[in-house]
Design a protein around this motif. Structure first.
Motif, PDB file in Angstrom:
ATOM      1  N   GLY A   1      79.200 148.149  98.222  1.00 29.73           N
ATOM      2  CA  GLY A   1      78.667 147.984  99.735  1.00 29.73           C
ATOM      3  C   GLY A   1      77.578 148.697 100.008  1.00 29.73           C
TER       4      GLY A   1
ATOM      5  N   ASP B   1      73.536 147.654 100.647  1.00 32.73           N
ATOM      6  CA  ASP B   1      73.531 147.681 101.708  1.00 32.73           C
ATOM      7  C   ASP B   1      74.127 146.700 102.814  1.00 32.73           C
ATOM      8  N   ASP B   2      75.701 146.461 102.290  1.00 33.57           N
ATOM      9  CA  ASP B   2      76.699 145.902 103.034  1.00 33.57           C
ATOM     10  C   ASP B   2      77.673 146.686 103.828  1.00 33.57           C
TER      11      ASP B   2
ATOM     12  N   ASP C   1      79.516 146.020 106.261  1.00 35.15           N
ATOM     13  CA  ASP C   1      81.008 145.408 106.441  1.00 35.15           C
ATOM     14  C   ASP C   1      81.801 145.539 105.253  1.00 35.15           C
TER      15      ASP C   1
END
Length: 57
Positions: A20, A24-25, A27
């Motif tokens: 992640g 660049d996630d 969530d």
């Protein structure tokens, strides 16, 4: 849940957290942190259950 499964959950969570961050996630990172924390809690519970079992209670 045994200690081995709890450890596996921690590793899976760490992997999700890392991936992640790489993509660049936010969530996925948060989900990974949650899984990792849940795995730690389950491992602690499994250790406590083993201690109780060993003490003959």
């Amino acid at each position: 849940m045994g200690k081995a499964k709890a450890k596996a959950k921690q590793v899976k969570g760490k992997l999700k957290e890392t991936v992640g961050g790489a993509v660049d996630d936010k969530d996925m990172q948060a989900e990974g942190r949650g899984e990792k924390m849940a795995g730690k809690a389950q491992e602690t519970a499994a250790k406590a259950a083993e201690r109780l079992k060993k003490s003959g209670q």
